[in-house]
Design an enzyme around this catalytic site. Structure first.
Site, PDB file in Angstrom:
ATOM      1  N   THR A  99      17.375  -8.769  20.953  1.00 16.90           N
ATOM      2  CA  THR A  99      17.943  -8.882  19.607  1.00 16.90           C
ATOM      3  C   THR A  99      19.207  -8.058  19.489  1.00 16.90           C
ATOM      4  O   THR A  99      19.249  -6.925  19.942  1.00 16.90           O
ATOM      5  CB  THR A  99      16.935  -8.389  18.549  1.00 16.90           C
ATOM      6  OG1 THR A  99      15.756  -9.173  18.659  1.00 16.90           O
ATOM      7  CG2 THR A  99      17.487  -8.527  17.141  1.00 16.90           C
ATOM      8  N   VAL A 103       8.486 -17.250  14.061  1.00 16.96           N
ATOM      9  CA  VAL A 103       9.760 -16.696  13.595  1.00 16.96           C
ATOM     10  C   VAL A 103       9.538 -15.216  13.285  1.00 16.96           C
ATOM     11  O   VAL A 103       8.563 -14.857  12.626  1.00 16.96           O
ATOM     12  CB  VAL A 103      10.261 -17.439  12.334  1.00 16.96           C
ATOM     13  CG1 VAL A 103      11.498 -16.771  11.759  1.00 16.96           C
ATOM     14  CG2 VAL A 103      10.545 -18.902  12.672  1.00 16.96           C
ATOM     15  N   GLY A 104      10.440 -14.393  13.764  1.00 20.14           N
ATOM     16  CA  GLY A 104      10.307 -12.953  13.523  1.00 20.14           C
ATOM     17  C   GLY A 104      11.105 -12.493  12.312  1.00 20.14           C
ATOM     18  O   GLY A 104      11.404 -13.278  11.407  1.00 20.14           O
ATOM     19  N   ASP A 105      11.441 -11.235  12.317  1.00 15.20           N
ATOM     20  CA  ASP A 105      12.181 -10.645  11.204  1.00 15.20           C
ATOM     21  C   ASP A 105      13.667 -10.999  11.224  1.00 15.20           C
ATOM     22  O   ASP A 105      14.324 -11.008  10.176  1.00 15.20           O
ATOM     23  CB  ASP A 105      12.051  -9.116  11.249  1.00 15.20           C
ATOM     24  CG  ASP A 105      12.535  -8.537  12.584  1.00 15.20           C
ATOM     25  OD1 ASP A 105      12.392  -9.218  13.614  1.00 15.20           O
ATOM     26  OD2 ASP A 105      13.045  -7.407  12.592  1.00 15.20           O
ATOM     27  N   GLY A 157       8.840  -7.937  14.992  1.00 14.88           N
ATOM     28  CA  GLY A 157       9.293  -8.489  13.724  1.00 14.88           C
ATOM     29  C   GLY A 157       8.220  -8.586  12.665  1.00 14.88           C
ATOM     30  O   GLY A 157       8.490  -8.403  11.471  1.00 14.88           O
TER      31      GLY A 157
HETATM   32  C1  SD4 Z   1      11.531 -10.406  16.752  1.00 16.93           C
HETATM   33  N1  SD4 Z   1      12.682  -8.405  16.094  1.00 16.93           N
HETATM   34  O1  SD4 Z   1      11.675 -11.589  17.002  1.00 16.93           O
HETATM   35  C2  SD4 Z   1      12.681  -9.467  17.054  1.00 16.93           C
HETATM   36  C3  SD4 Z   1      12.543  -9.027  18.467  1.00 16.93           C
HETATM   37  C4  SD4 Z   1      13.429  -7.912  18.892  1.00 16.93           C
HETATM   38  O2  SD4 Z   1      14.541  -6.834  20.621  1.00 16.93           O
HETATM   39  O3  SD4 Z   1      13.951  -7.140  18.127  1.00 16.93           O
HETATM   40  N2  SD4 Z   1      13.670  -7.731  20.165  1.00 16.93           N
HETATM   41  O4  SD4 Z   1      10.500  -9.935  16.294  1.00 16.93           O
END
Ligand code: SD4
Length: 333
Positions: free
Chosen positions: A193, A222-224, A247
């Site tokens: 990310t 789906v993440g954050d 996330g």
């Molecule tokens: C997620 N926050 O999809 C993201 C993953 C992430 O470095 O930050 N990876 O949850």
């Protein structure tokens, strides 16, 4: 001093005092998550240093890393458990305009697609097949559905056990033993990310996030990162924040919105990030010990700061005086 003189004096000195308390931060400025933020910042800086808009700068920075096929962000990132790379991204400007895409396949620059959603539709978030359809209608190319060499290797390793136990962003993996995914034998990290925050010469804030999400996630997860208020939040009067890590835990506390609200209540950027991490820890301390979440924030004055649950989260800073990687403070090391 009469009232009129006091008002004149304070109108003159208040900005100076505010400036001073932030430690003479130079603007424009861009900050981004991880050490991979260094070249990303350099790209954003090309726009900021010419007096360009922070929105254009964060988009350019995010596009740079989306182009890096050997990086874990963008189409070079790790796939989901079905072997498909699905991307999430969002962007937000100083007027609370925002756009996002989630679980989009085969589009190289999801951050630009998010910007299109923001500028060309009455919506904020498009997902999956609809996001891809919108991309094609707006001139984005459909990229081949192939994995990068790194991603293919990691996926083949993962398939051996097909254990549904996503692990992300906990650094120093050898030291951390139980957190270490077996496919990172060299101790390298899964930075999937990129979150960037910028203030331009006009003093306006913007932010962007782009990610391939959690490696080996369920298809459609789906993440954050594309969720405004979770992976990114910008309030031009106060500051901006972005996040990296698990996330689901960030979404549960509306993480970046919370960080900005802490800043509104007078906390420094670092303290606001710390308090948001602590909110996750307070909810379930034992669980929090097993996961990583890091927040990065910048306030209207350009004072930046970060905090993480685990050791290892770093961020990159660029302005006319500084170009550096800064390790974030953390709760569990
Ligand atoms: C997620 N926050 O999809 C993201 C993953 C992430 O470095 O930050 N990876 O949850």
């Amino acid at each position: 001093m009469n009232r009129r003189k006091f008002l004149q004096w304070s109108a003159f000195t208040a900005p100076l005092l505010a400036y001073k308390t932030t430690g003479n931060i130079e603007k424009p400025i861009v900050v981004s998550t991880w050490d991979s933020g260094m070249p990303v910042n350099a790209e954003a800086w090309k726009i900021l240093k010419e007096g360009g808009k922070s929105l254009d700068a964060v988009e350019a920075g995010a596009r740079y890393i989306e182009d890096e096929i050997n990086c874990c962000v963008g189409l070079g990132g790790y796939p989901d458990r079905d072997g498909i790379v699905t991307l999430d991204a969002c962007i937000m400007d100083e007027n609370a305009n925002c756009g996002a895409v989630a679980a989009v396949e085969r589009i190289k620059h999801p951050v630009s697609l998010a910007r299109k959603v923001m500028e060309k539709t009455p919506h904020v978030l498009l997902a999956g097949a609809g996001a891809q359809q919108f991309a094609l209608e707006n001139g984005f190319a459909l990229e081949p559905a192939i994995l990068s060499k790194d991603a293919e290797n990691a996926y083949q390793q993962w398939l051996k056990k097909s254990e549904y136990k996503p692990v992300i962003n906990i650094e120093n993996k050898k030291e951390n033993g139980p957190f270490a995914p077996p496919f990172f034998e060299d101790g390298s990290a899964n930075h999937d990310t990129m979150g960037l925050l910028a203030i331009d010469a006009q003093g306006n804030l913007s932010g962007a996030v782009t990610t391939s999400g959690m490696a080996f996630k369920l298809h459609g997860r789906v993440g954050d990162s594309p969720i405004i208020g979770a992976g990114l939040y910008v309030d031009n009067a106060i500051g901006a924040a972005t996040s990296s890590g698990v996330g689901e835990e960030v979404i549960r506390i509306c993480g970046t919105h919370l960080v900005v609200e802490y800043m509104r209540n007078g906390y420094s950027s670092q303290m606001a990030c710390k308090k948001a991490c602590d909110r996750i820890i307070q909810r379930d301390r034992e669980k929090a010990k097993q996961i990583q979440v890091g927040f990065l924030a910048i306030n209207k004055q350009g004072e930046y700061g970060a905090y993480a649950i685990q050791k290892g989260f770093v961020f990159s800073v660029k302005n006319s005086k500084e170009n550096k990687i800064v390790p974030a403070k953390y709760f569990f090391g």
